[in-house]
Design a protein around this motif. Structure first.
Motif, PDB file in Angstrom:
ATOM      1  N   GLY A  12      -0.201  60.153 -61.007  1.00 11.56           N
ATOM      2  CA  GLY A  12       0.419  58.934 -60.527  1.00 11.56           C
ATOM      3  C   GLY A  12       0.605  57.949 -61.670  1.00 11.56           C
ATOM      4  N   ARG A  48      -0.439  57.982 -46.415  1.00 13.85           N
ATOM      5  CA  ARG A  48      -0.439  58.041 -47.872  1.00 13.85           C
ATOM      6  C   ARG A  48      -1.857  58.249 -48.374  1.00 13.85           C
ATOM      7  NH1 ARG A  48       0.532  51.686 -49.438  1.00 13.85           N
ATOM      8  NH2 ARG A  48       0.610  52.551 -51.539  1.00 13.85           N
ATOM      9  N   GLN A  49      -1.963  58.530 -49.667  1.00 17.18           N
ATOM     10  CA  GLN A  49      -3.250  58.526 -50.357  1.00 17.18           C
ATOM     11  C   GLN A  49      -3.047  57.764 -51.671  1.00 17.18           C
ATOM     12  OE1 GLN A  49      -4.475  62.549 -50.894  1.00 17.18           O
ATOM     13  NE2 GLN A  49      -2.719  63.154 -52.111  1.00 17.18           N
ATOM     14  N   TYR A  50      -3.980  56.886 -51.946  1.00 17.22           N
ATOM     15  CA  TYR A  50      -3.772  55.988 -53.071  1.00 17.22           C
ATOM     16  C   TYR A  50      -5.100  55.580 -53.688  1.00 17.22           C
ATOM     17  CZ  TYR A  50      -4.850  52.421 -49.518  1.00 17.22           C
ATOM     18  OH  TYR A  50      -5.439  51.678 -48.534  1.00 17.22           O
ATOM     19  N   ASP A  95      -0.027  54.959 -55.530  1.00 19.48           N
ATOM     20  CA  ASP A  95       0.055  56.247 -54.838  1.00 19.48           C
ATOM     21  C   ASP A  95      -0.216  57.372 -55.826  1.00 19.48           C
ATOM     22  OD1 ASP A  95       0.689  55.188 -52.335  1.00 19.48           O
ATOM     23  OD2 ASP A  95       2.797  54.968 -52.908  1.00 19.48           O
TER      24      ASP A  95
END
Length: 359
Positions: free
Chosen positions: A336, A306-308, A321
């Motif tokens: 987001g 993931r990227q957050y 996220d």
């Protein structure tokens, strides 16, 4: 003498050890007093354009199949042949069709003869009926019905002949528009027929190359931000340094399964320098009034899953996220669950856990 030296060395070692003290790791000077840097989500206008890949396609393309079953008699073109609309490309022969045409033509001639005889019989009976009692009225009515029936049969047989002649015309394959043959899959003697299945191989593939379509897929996040009035600039990978401009000609007004909308840019190609299948880097202009959420690039945390971004709420870390958008200097556009002014953690790392205290 040797004993004296050894005793001297032992005394020196003991003196050195007496000066060293153990380090107290719990001392306040060595405690972990990590302080986090907090930033905020900003809302600013988007950049003037977005770079996307584009693919050249022919303006018109058609797979040419045989309209009737038969054997290829002659192929008059080959791959790379330039053709004009109406030009003969392939001729097909079907001997059984010639036999059927002869049979139908014979029936048509026979029907014409019967209709002519019925018409003459009705004319004679009508002349004879002028004398009182010479011809019964019922006989005259029967002759009229027979004449009309034979005329109808003539029309039916004529339609059959015309239909067969049309089928015979399908034995000659002509070009539907100006273009170039880019693929040839047949030779003389090959059995061909109507292409009814998706896996059928066409006899020829014809493309119109003097005008091409540059197809670009706009991500869903930018669909409503594209400036359709401003010109688009693009550079082809095969022709570096040669930048061209044009306007968006049409858009699909629908999203694909990849959550993107297709737009097309018409490109004139009279010199045939450009080829279908070429890739281009396209700069799609965006509306200057469009605004987006920007965060410092060092606030993003990327992993294989993931990227957050870590949003700080009431002194606690909360993971959000996000999807990346445009990059501008040290900031990056994100999509987001974020709002303008939200507090976020800068220089974050994946070592910070969800719900951790942020000071």
């Amino acid at each position: 003498m040797k004993n004296t030296i050894i005793i001297t060395l032992l005394i020196a070692l003991c003196a050195c050890n007496a000066k060293q003290k153990p380090i107290d790791l719990t001392d306040g000077q060595h405690a972990n007093n990590t302080k986090y840097e907090i930033g905020s989500v900003a809302e600013k206008p988007l950049a003037g354009y977005i770079k996307l890949p584009g693919l050249l396609r022919p303006f018109e393309e058609v797979n040419i199949y045989g309209k009737v079953n038969g054997f290829v008699k002659e192929v008059l073109v080959d791959r790379g042949s330039s053709v004009r609309k109406g030009q003969v490309l392939v001729t097909i022969e079907a001997p059984e069709m010639e036999s059927q045409l002869q049979a139908i033509s014979s029936k048509f001639v026979q029907a014409q003869e019967n209709a002519s005889a019925s018409k003459e019989k009705y004319r004679r009976l009508k002349e004879a009926a002028k004398e009182q009692g010479a011809v019964a009225p019922l006989e005259l009515d029967n002759a009229l019905s027979r004449m009309r029936s034979d005329d109808a049969i003539v029309l039916v047989e004529k339609s059959n002949v015309d239909a067969m002649n049309n089928m015979r015309g399908y034995l000659t394959i002509t070009s539907p528009f100006n273009g170039m043959i880019v693929q040839r899959n047949i030779s003389a003697g090959a059995l061909v027929g109507p292409g009814s299945k998706g896996n059928d191989v066409p006899m020829l593939v014809l493309q119109y190359l003097e005008k091409l379509r540059l197809e670009v897929f706009i991500p869903e996040a930018y669909v409503d931000k594209v400036n359709l009035e401003s010109p688009v600039s693009f550079v082809f990978n095969a022709l570096p340094g040669s930048e061209r401009t044009a306007h968006i000609s049409r858009s699909a007004n629908a999203l694909t399964s990849m959550r993107s909308e297709a737009v097309e840019i018409d490109i004139h190609n009279k010199d045939l320098q450009l080829k279908p299948g070429m890739y281009a880097e396209v700069k799609i202009p965006l509306l200057s009034a469009a605004r987006s959420l920007l965060v410092p690039e060092n606030a993003l945390i990327r992993s294989t899953e993931r990227q957050y971004i870590i949003k700080v709420m009431e002194g606690k870390a909360h993971f959000v996220d996000i999807r990346e958008g445009l990059k501008s200097n040290d900031s990056i556009e994100v999509f987001g669950d974020l709002q303008k002014g939200d507090a976020i953690l800068l220089h974050a790392s994946d070592e910070i856990k969800e719900g951790a205290t942020i000071k």
